[in-house]
Design a protein around this motif. Structure first.
Motif, mmCIF file in Angstrom:
data_model
loop_
_atom_site.group_PDB
_atom_site.id
_atom_site.type_symbol
_atom_site.label_atom_id
_atom_site.label_comp_id
_atom_site.label_asym_id
_atom_site.label_seq_id
_atom_site.Cartn_x
_atom_site.Cartn_y
_atom_site.Cartn_z
ATOM 1 N N ARG A 95 1.476 -9.649 -5.503
ATOM 2 C CA ARG A 95 1.021 -8.379 -5.850
ATOM 3 C C ARG A 95 2.457 -7.321 -5.628
ATOM 4 N NH1 ARG A 95 -2.804 -10.046 -2.060
ATOM 5 N NH2 ARG A 95 -1.939 -9.012 -0.470
ATOM 6 N N ASN A 96 2.920 -7.411 -4.507
ATOM 7 C CA ASN A 96 4.064 -6.352 -4.490
ATOM 8 C C ASN A 96 5.210 -6.481 -5.535
ATOM 9 O OD1 ASN A 96 2.836 -5.390 -2.323
ATOM 10 N ND2 ASN A 96 4.477 -6.400 -0.813
ATOM 11 N N LEU A 97 5.325 -7.661 -5.930
ATOM 12 C CA LEU A 97 6.435 -8.002 -7.158
ATOM 13 C C LEU A 97 5.661 -7.765 -8.533
ATOM 14 C CD1 LEU A 97 9.073 -9.029 -8.166
ATOM 15 C CD2 LEU A 97 8.061 -11.370 -8.168
ATOM 16 N N GLY A 98 4.446 -7.604 -8.406
ATOM 17 C CA GLY A 98 3.648 -7.478 -9.604
ATOM 18 C C GLY A 98 3.841 -5.954 -9.876
ATOM 19 N N MET A 99 3.748 -5.129 -8.979
ATOM 20 C CA MET A 99 3.706 -3.581 -9.125
ATOM 21 C C MET A 99 5.163 -3.316 -9.652
ATOM 22 S SD MET A 99 2.213 -1.579 -5.782
ATOM 23 C CE MET A 99 2.825 -2.592 -4.470
ATOM 24 N N LEU A 100 6.405 -3.961 -9.094
ATOM 25 C CA LEU A 100 7.485 -3.699 -9.900
ATOM 26 C C LEU A 100 7.627 -4.328 -11.213
ATOM 27 C CD1 LEU A 100 10.652 -2.910 -9.904
ATOM 28 C CD2 LEU A 100 10.969 -5.023 -8.417
ATOM 29 N N LEU A 101 7.071 -5.521 -11.564
ATOM 30 C CA LEU A 101 6.969 -6.005 -12.759
ATOM 31 C C LEU A 101 6.235 -5.231 -13.703
ATOM 32 C CD1 LEU A 101 6.895 -9.993 -11.976
ATOM 33 C CD2 LEU A 101 8.964 -8.582 -12.929
ATOM 34 N N ASP A 102 5.126 -4.661 -13.347
ATOM 35 C CA ASP A 102 4.218 -3.539 -14.134
ATOM 36 C C ASP A 102 5.110 -2.565 -14.554
ATOM 37 O OD1 ASP A 102 2.133 -5.520 -14.144
ATOM 38 O OD2 ASP A 102 0.936 -4.226 -12.359
ATOM 39 N N ALA A 109 0.852 -1.357 0.073
ATOM 40 C CA ALA A 109 -0.047 -0.011 0.050
ATOM 41 C C ALA A 109 0.769 1.181 -0.027
ATOM 42 C CB ALA A 109 -0.945 -0.192 1.024
ATOM 43 N N GLN A 110 1.819 1.242 0.953
ATOM 44 C CA GLN A 110 3.008 2.566 0.636
ATOM 45 C C GLN A 110 3.624 2.879 -0.506
ATOM 46 O OE1 GLN A 110 4.695 2.864 4.583
ATOM 47 N NE2 GLN A 110 6.435 4.039 3.824
ATOM 48 N N ILE A 111 3.935 1.414 -1.347
ATOM 49 C CA ILE A 111 4.660 1.708 -2.357
ATOM 50 C C ILE A 111 3.532 2.203 -3.551
ATOM 51 C CG2 ILE A 111 5.728 0.517 -4.392
ATOM 52 C CD1 ILE A 111 6.892 -1.503 -2.198
ATOM 53 N N ALA A 112 2.186 1.385 -3.377
ATOM 54 C CA ALA A 112 1.295 2.131 -4.430
ATOM 55 C C ALA A 112 0.928 3.474 -4.436
ATOM 56 C CB ALA A 112 -0.085 1.177 -4.234
ATOM 57 N N ALA A 113 0.822 3.869 -3.144
ATOM 58 C CA ALA A 113 0.800 5.410 -2.798
ATOM 59 C C ALA A 113 1.648 6.075 -3.553
ATOM 60 C CB ALA A 113 0.655 5.750 -1.274
#
Length: 190
Positions: free
Chosen positions: A113-120, A57-61
């Motif tokens: 989910r977290n790795l997915g944000m980085l891969l995205d 959530a912190q990274i997404a924000a």
């Protein structure tokens, strides 16, 4: 129970606490934690799931706040990772603890989910022509290693002389150098 377990981890490390000690500190019988968790590993797994969600959530924000600028998004996500480690050291360490059940589907989902944000992010940069083509994971690993390495340096006190502004400068500079190394060179004009 979860809050007290985190407080004990903060004080004594992952290996330094038991469910019995958690029970003693919250004033319940030594068998009470077993009504909620089969063992310490189950408690650690639950803590890792919650911490992984909070980190994500912190990274997404940070990514959202940075808008569409690739550099701002990269630096923002990196700083968010390091800040999470500094602001929540016990949960951060639990995420990567060997005492967590990595086969638990909820742990796998949080990790994805977290790795997915980085891969995205990597895929987005590749589609924009900023990163070289190829397997996104090959680029994600050094980025994750940089985030994690800086977080480890910060939480160990190795960057203790840096105040909040200096810490941001150190983290941004390190991430910017990595980003510059990942960016595809532009073709020189003829």
């Amino acid at each position: 129970m979860l809050e007290e377990a985190l407080a004990l981890i903060e004080e004594q490390g992952n290996a330094g606490f038991t469910l019995r000690e958690v029970a003693r500190r919250i004033g319940v019988s030594h068998t009470a934690p077993y009504r909620h968790f089969a063992d310490k590993r189950a408690l650690m797994t639950e803590l890792a799931i919650e911490a992984g969600a909070a980190l994500g959530a912190q990274i997404a924000a940070a990514l959202d706040a940075a808008g569409s600028d690739l550099r701002a998004r990269f630096l923002g996500a990196g700083l968010a990772y390091v800040r999470f480690a500094l602001e929540h050291p016990a949960p951060f360490h639990v995420i990567y603890s060997s005492e967590v059940d990595r086969d638990d589907p909820r742990v796998q989902a949080a990790t994805s989910r977290n790795l997915g944000m980085l891969l995205d992010f990597v895929g987005e940069a590749q589609r924009a022509g900023a990163f070289p083509p190829g397997d996104p994971m090959a680029l994600a690993v050094p980025i994750w290693a940089m985030h994690h390495g800086l977080a480890g340096l910060a939480t160990s006190g190795s960057l203790a002389k840096a105040g909040p502004l200096e810490l941001r400068q150190v983290v941004d500079d390190a991430h910017a150098r990595l980003l510059d190394g990942l960016l595809k060179p532009s073709r020189p004009s003829r």
